[in-house]
Design a protein around this motif. Sequence first.
Motif, mmCIF file in Angstrom:
data_model
loop_
_atom_site.group_PDB
_atom_site.id
_atom_site.type_symbol
_atom_site.label_atom_id
_atom_site.label_comp_id
_atom_site.label_asym_id
_atom_site.label_seq_id
_atom_site.Cartn_x
_atom_site.Cartn_y
_atom_site.Cartn_z
ATOM 1 N N THR A 22 0.864 -1.184 0.000
ATOM 2 C CA THR A 22 0.000 0.000 0.000
ATOM 3 C C THR A 22 0.897 1.230 0.000
ATOM 4 O OG1 THR A 22 -0.040 0.074 2.417
ATOM 5 C CG2 THR A 22 -1.769 -1.233 1.326
ATOM 6 N N PRO A 23 0.345 2.400 -0.262
ATOM 7 C CA PRO A 23 1.176 3.601 -0.165
ATOM 8 C C PRO A 23 1.865 3.733 1.193
ATOM 9 C CG PRO A 23 -0.851 4.100 -1.328
ATOM 10 C CD PRO A 23 -0.990 2.691 -0.845
ATOM 11 N N GLU A 24 1.205 3.277 2.239
ATOM 12 C CA GLU A 24 1.815 3.310 3.571
ATOM 13 C C GLU A 24 3.097 2.500 3.614
ATOM 14 O OE1 GLU A 24 0.894 1.668 8.111
ATOM 15 O OE2 GLU A 24 -0.319 1.020 6.425
ATOM 16 N N THR A 25 3.047 1.248 3.119
ATOM 17 C CA THR A 25 4.248 0.408 3.194
ATOM 18 C C THR A 25 5.281 0.807 2.142
ATOM 19 O OG1 THR A 25 3.257 -1.339 1.810
ATOM 20 C CG2 THR A 25 2.993 -1.526 4.201
ATOM 21 N N VAL A 26 4.841 1.371 1.029
ATOM 22 C CA VAL A 26 5.790 1.899 0.047
ATOM 23 C C VAL A 26 6.650 2.983 0.698
ATOM 24 C CG1 VAL A 26 5.984 3.320 -2.042
ATOM 25 C CG2 VAL A 26 4.506 1.302 -2.043
ATOM 26 N N LYS A 27 6.007 3.878 1.426
ATOM 27 C CA LYS A 27 6.749 4.944 2.124
ATOM 28 C C LYS A 27 7.724 4.364 3.138
ATOM 29 C CE LYS A 27 3.404 8.759 1.900
ATOM 30 N NZ LYS A 27 2.519 9.642 2.706
ATOM 31 N N LYS A 28 7.278 3.339 3.861
ATOM 32 C CA LYS A 28 8.141 2.730 4.875
ATOM 33 C C LYS A 28 9.347 2.056 4.250
ATOM 34 C CE LYS A 28 4.706 1.992 8.519
ATOM 35 N NZ LYS A 28 3.993 0.993 9.349
ATOM 36 N N PHE A 29 9.131 1.335 3.150
ATOM 37 C CA PHE A 29 10.254 0.704 2.456
ATOM 38 C C PHE A 29 11.220 1.764 1.905
ATOM 39 C CE2 PHE A 29 7.562 -3.245 1.811
ATOM 40 C CZ PHE A 29 8.401 -4.091 2.508
ATOM 41 N N ALA A 30 10.664 2.830 1.342
ATOM 42 C CA ALA A 30 11.503 3.908 0.829
ATOM 43 C C ALA A 30 12.326 4.533 1.951
ATOM 44 C CB ALA A 30 10.638 4.961 0.139
ATOM 45 N N GLY A 31 11.711 4.612 3.134
ATOM 46 C CA GLY A 31 12.428 5.148 4.291
ATOM 47 C C GLY A 31 13.617 4.295 4.700
ATOM 48 N N LEU A 32 13.577 3.013 4.342
ATOM 49 C CA LEU A 32 14.702 2.114 4.622
ATOM 50 C C LEU A 32 15.767 2.180 3.530
ATOM 51 C CD1 LEU A 32 12.774 -1.076 5.834
ATOM 52 C CD2 LEU A 32 14.014 0.571 7.246
ATOM 53 N N GLY A 33 15.460 2.916 2.458
ATOM 54 C CA GLY A 33 16.421 3.055 1.369
ATOM 55 C C GLY A 33 16.119 2.220 0.147
ATOM 56 N N ALA A 34 14.983 1.559 0.117
ATOM 57 C CA ALA A 34 14.622 0.729 -1.021
ATOM 58 C C ALA A 34 14.038 1.566 -2.149
ATOM 59 C CB ALA A 34 13.609 -0.337 -0.596
ATOM 60 N N THR A 35 14.155 1.034 -3.372
ATOM 61 C CA THR A 35 13.514 1.616 -4.541
ATOM 62 C C THR A 35 12.339 0.725 -4.907
ATOM 63 O OG1 THR A 35 15.617 2.478 -5.354
ATOM 64 C CG2 THR A 35 13.832 2.280 -6.949
ATOM 65 N N LEU A 36 11.169 1.323 -5.128
ATOM 66 C CA LEU A 36 9.974 0.518 -5.369
ATOM 67 C C LEU A 36 9.354 0.796 -6.725
ATOM 68 C CD1 LEU A 36 9.901 1.152 -2.012
ATOM 69 C CD2 LEU A 36 8.119 -0.550 -2.297
ATOM 70 N N ALA A 37 8.889 -0.272 -7.374
ATOM 71 C CA ALA A 37 8.157 -0.175 -8.632
ATOM 72 C C ALA A 37 6.866 -0.972 -8.483
ATOM 73 C CB ALA A 37 8.986 -0.725 -9.785
ATOM 74 N N VAL A 38 5.754 -0.385 -8.879
ATOM 75 C CA VAL A 38 4.447 -1.016 -8.737
ATOM 76 C C VAL A 38 3.855 -1.243 -10.120
ATOM 77 C CG1 VAL A 38 2.110 -0.743 -7.803
ATOM 78 C CG2 VAL A 38 4.073 0.111 -6.498
#
Length: 378
Positions: A22-38
């Motif tokens: 979800t956008p919530e967990t996308v933000k959390k993963f990004a906060g850890l330094g990950a790059t996300l593609a949906v």
Amino acid sequence: MAGVRIAVLGETAAGEPRVAATPETVKKFAGLGATLAVEAGAGAGAAIADADYAAAGATIGDRASVLKDADILLGVQGPDPASLAGAKPGAWLVAGLNPFGERARVDAYAAAGIEALAMEFMPRITRAQSMDILSSQSNLAGYKAVVDAASIYGRAFPMMMTAAGTVSAARAFIMGVGVAGLQAIATARRLGAQVSATDVRSATKEQIQSLGAKPIFVENVSGIEGEGSGGYATEMSEEYKKAQADLVSSHLAKQDIVITTALIPGRPAPRLISDAQIATMRPGSVIVDLAVEQGGNVEGAVAGEIVEKHGVKIVGFRNVPGRLASDASALFARNLYNFLSAFWDKEKGGPVLPDEDEITQAIRLTKDGKVVNQRLLG
């Protein structure tokens, strides 16, 4: 796994509206330094727009672009291995993979070099509670089963005292008191029903009473404990099965609503209610079989349908958590985030699963081109 790339896959299974992030967990993963593609449209069934993911920091693309260079693939249900063409060898697939029911698919993941991690194999230990997709989804299923029953049932749930007379409270019987069963008890009680419940595990009696329901248990018969590894139920003795059937038969005849939730991992769902028992129930009663996709607890239940036998409606909806797609996705996504973040190595920029860790050993199905999980090899 420096600068880990995470791909969120759209679901291709029929009737699957949930999404694994979800956008919530996308933000959390990004906060850890990950790059996300949906994958474009992945959240549509859960009422999440692509723009919401983009605003949270993810890029949006088709399946091929999302898979490209991804280190971790997130899904709800295991994707068709053919749809993962282009995924790099060694990429993790984190999802509910139905390892027993889809063994050929697991073998295909291994052949493709995918490291498959089955979230439903998460061990029932304290530190893994927040990662447990079975519990989070079963909780919603138990709630939705009662709401579905109330919608289909042709009478009111609570007792109502009116100038025109009194409406009696519905009688609801919950069979199987795991996470889904406990939530079903609580929901039926909130709606005003008279609730009773049973389980093969005697330890659940106090849980039933704590929720204000009446426990229905066989007493003084061998094989009553029924507690398997990890808190799951096991097969019972023949003596117990007969005593249980006799007790349930007499109780079922008085019930208006029955919710069945019994599952045994890796095996077909146990049969709890026979056609002869259904025939003793009064017309207009409703049975909701939450185990219908694993063979069903109720004789005559049909996956994906509402059938009527002896005037009793037997509800066999598929993917009941998916009937609450937004909430189910939010909880599922948090389960996945809680799992991956618990193993996050800041120096390496991503999660690391130690081979000797209890969680790793439980959920890892494939690695280095081989099936490695002992539950599948045993």
